[in-house]
Design an enzyme around this catalytic site. Structure first.
Site, PDB file in Angstrom:
ATOM      1  N   SER A 140       0.858  -1.183   0.000  1.00  0.00           N
ATOM      2  CA  SER A 140       0.000   0.000   0.000  1.00  0.00           C
ATOM      3  C   SER A 140       0.892   1.230   0.000  1.00  0.00           C
ATOM      4  CB  SER A 140      -0.897   0.017   1.244  1.00  0.00           C
ATOM      5  OG  SER A 140      -1.477   1.300   1.391  1.00  0.00           O
ATOM      6  N   GLY A 141       0.632   2.148  -0.916  1.00  0.00           N
ATOM      7  CA  GLY A 141       1.472   3.347  -1.015  1.00  0.00           C
ATOM      8  C   GLY A 141       1.259   4.324   0.124  1.00  0.00           C
ATOM      9  N   SER A 142      -0.016   4.670   0.398  1.00  0.00           N
ATOM     10  CA  SER A 142      -0.280   5.654   1.455  1.00  0.00           C
ATOM     11  C   SER A 142       0.191   5.103   2.809  1.00  0.00           C
ATOM     12  CB  SER A 142      -1.771   6.011   1.507  1.00  0.00           C
ATOM     13  OG  SER A 142      -2.556   4.857   1.720  1.00  0.00           O
ATOM     14  N   ASP A 194     -10.747   6.027  -1.590  1.00  0.00           N
ATOM     15  CA  ASP A 194      -9.430   6.376  -1.054  1.00  0.00           C
ATOM     16  C   ASP A 194      -9.328   7.901  -1.042  1.00  0.00           C
ATOM     17  OD1 ASP A 194      -6.644   6.734  -0.582  1.00  0.00           O
ATOM     18  OD2 ASP A 194      -6.203   4.822  -1.545  1.00  0.00           O
ATOM     19  N   GLY A 215      -1.342   4.956  -3.688  1.00  0.00           N
ATOM     20  CA  GLY A 215      -0.020   4.604  -4.201  1.00  0.00           C
ATOM     21  C   GLY A 215      -0.010   3.363  -5.075  1.00  0.00           C
ATOM     22  N   THR A 216      -0.745   2.321  -4.666  1.00  0.00           N
ATOM     23  CA  THR A 216      -0.771   1.117  -5.508  1.00  0.00           C
ATOM     24  C   THR A 216      -1.637   1.374  -6.748  1.00  0.00           C
ATOM     25  OG1 THR A 216      -2.506   0.243  -4.058  1.00  0.00           O
ATOM     26  CG2 THR A 216      -0.261  -0.560  -3.690  1.00  0.00           C
TER      27      THR A 216
HETATM   28  O1  LIG Z   1      -2.096   4.017  -1.329  1.00  0.00           O
HETATM   29  C1  LIG Z   1      -2.538   2.878  -1.423  1.00  0.00           C
HETATM   30  O2  LIG Z   1      -1.977   2.012  -2.088  1.00  0.00           O
HETATM   31  C2  LIG Z   1      -3.769   2.554  -0.662  1.00  0.00           C
HETATM   32  N1  LIG Z   1      -4.466   3.559   0.080  1.00  0.00           N
HETATM   33  C3  LIG Z   1      -5.476   2.838   0.866  1.00  0.00           C
HETATM   34  C4  LIG Z   1      -5.786   1.643   0.054  1.00  0.00           C
HETATM   35  C5  LIG Z   1      -4.499   1.305  -0.679  1.00  0.00           C
HETATM   36  O3  LIG Z   1      -3.781   0.375   0.088  1.00  0.00           O
END
Ligand SMILES: O=C(O)[C@H]1NCC[C@@H]1O
Length: 344
Positions: free
Chosen positions: A91-93, A253, A258-259
């Protein structure tokens, strides 16, 4: 103290998206790799995810991470990501929140102006470059594991919508990617509830009708997210586009994801619309931004892949102990379908 469990929690968000970081109280989690530890948490210790994320302690828009020492010789630290319906490989965040908390709470030493970290996520090693000033992490740039397209321009049948064209892309989580305008959306916050209703239908239909299996780790979850893609425009030298990822069980989101941004880079590259080194500014439904680039090309099994780099910022909002009183009737938490779309 009468608590059955006490977790040390640092609340954090990355560009608006929650990412609690649990820095103590979990105890030993067996497993050689972070993927092994992820599997152990899911199969033997899922009460922790429910305590933290389900009501009355959590909410559907919360995410959490357990930081753990890594056995990988190159890694500074490891983490397992907990979300409301799954344990994603990446997960990016959440990675931005983990890096920020590790440095801003002194678990790892911060070096200004730049601290380089290697973090072991369940998806593999994530190299992170943190810009730091006056004790604050002002930017987290992570290099994700390779992202690639499973299916390009496939047709699926969606109840109430007929035939819908989707691309299925892996970026650390697996996405059904659709053109927002083709489904009548401009990705405005006022559309959020409808985006979630439609996004849930689309991902279920895609998961039923299109097969995916990660070539290097078949245990990585399949299609669990829908990404609505806005039109692309140019701002100076960068491509700019809005997106909205509908995370299960059906919420937007708050960050540019990020993903999801990694998946967007892989898709744009597959369509010849972005080259390595070019910049994509990816905007969320709230207008927050990640800066995204392709750092290199790779191959994952038979798939051509890109190596995505995603940059954004995270902020700590609280530090506290979360306790589980043994007389609390909600030991495992609960969900209500007004915000969760399902009940557990
Ligand atoms: O940034 C992300 O990848 C995500 N944000 C919450 C759900 C994902 O994991």
């Amino acid at each position: 103290m009468r608590f059955k469990k006490v977790l040390s929690v640092v609340d954090c968000h990355a560009e608006g998206e929650s990412g609690k970081v649990i820095v103590g109280g979990v105890g030993q989690v067996p497993g050689k790799t972070m993927f092994d530890k992820r599997v152990h948490l899911e199969t033997h210790m899922d009460d922790i995810r429910k305590i933290v994320l389900f009501e009355p302690r959590g909410a559907v828009w919360h995410n959490a991470n357990i930081v753990l020492p890594s056995n990988h010789p190159e890694a500074d630290f490891g983490y397992v990501i907990l979300e409301t319906t799954e344990y994603p490989a990446m997960s990016g965040s959440n990675t931005m929140c983990v890096a920020t908390v590790l440095l801003e709470t002194g678990i790892l030493p911060m070096q200004e102006p730049v601290t380089h970290l290697v973090l072991e996520s369940p998806a593999g090693l994530i190299r992170v470059r943190c810009e730091c000033a006056d004790g604050k992490v002002t930017s987290v740039r992570l290099v994700n594991q390779p992202a690639f397209c499973y299916h390009l321009g496939s047709s699926i049948e969606v109840e109430g919508f007929g035939t819908v064209r989707v691309d299925i892309v892996y970026g650390g989580m697996t996405y059904a990617m659709v053109d927002a305008a083709a489904l009548g959306f401009s990705i405005d916050p006022s559309e959020a509830r409808d985006l979630c209703e439609v996004g849930q239908k689309l991902k279920f239909a895609a998961a039923e009708q299109l097969a995916v299996e990660h070539p290097e780790n078949p245990a990585i979850p399949g299609i669990t997210n829908t990404e609505f893609m806005g039109p692309i425009r140019r701002e100076n030298d960068a491509l700019v586009s809005k997106n909205c990822v509908v995370v299960s069980p059906g919420r937007c989101d708050r960050s540019p994801c990020g993903t999801g941004s990694s998946a967007r880079l892989a898709l744009l590259h597959a369509k010849g619309l972005i080259a390595p080194g070019e910049t994509l500014i990816h905007e969320s439904i709230t207008g927050s931004r990640f800066t995204c680039t392709i750092d290199g090309l790779a191959k994952v099994g038979k798939y051509n892949a890109v190596i995505p780099a995603i940059a954004g910022q995270a902020w700590i909002t609280g530090l506290y102990q979360m306790g589980l009183d043994p007389t609390d009737p909600y030991q495992q938490g609960f969900t209500v379908a007004d915000t969760w779309m399902t009940t557990v």
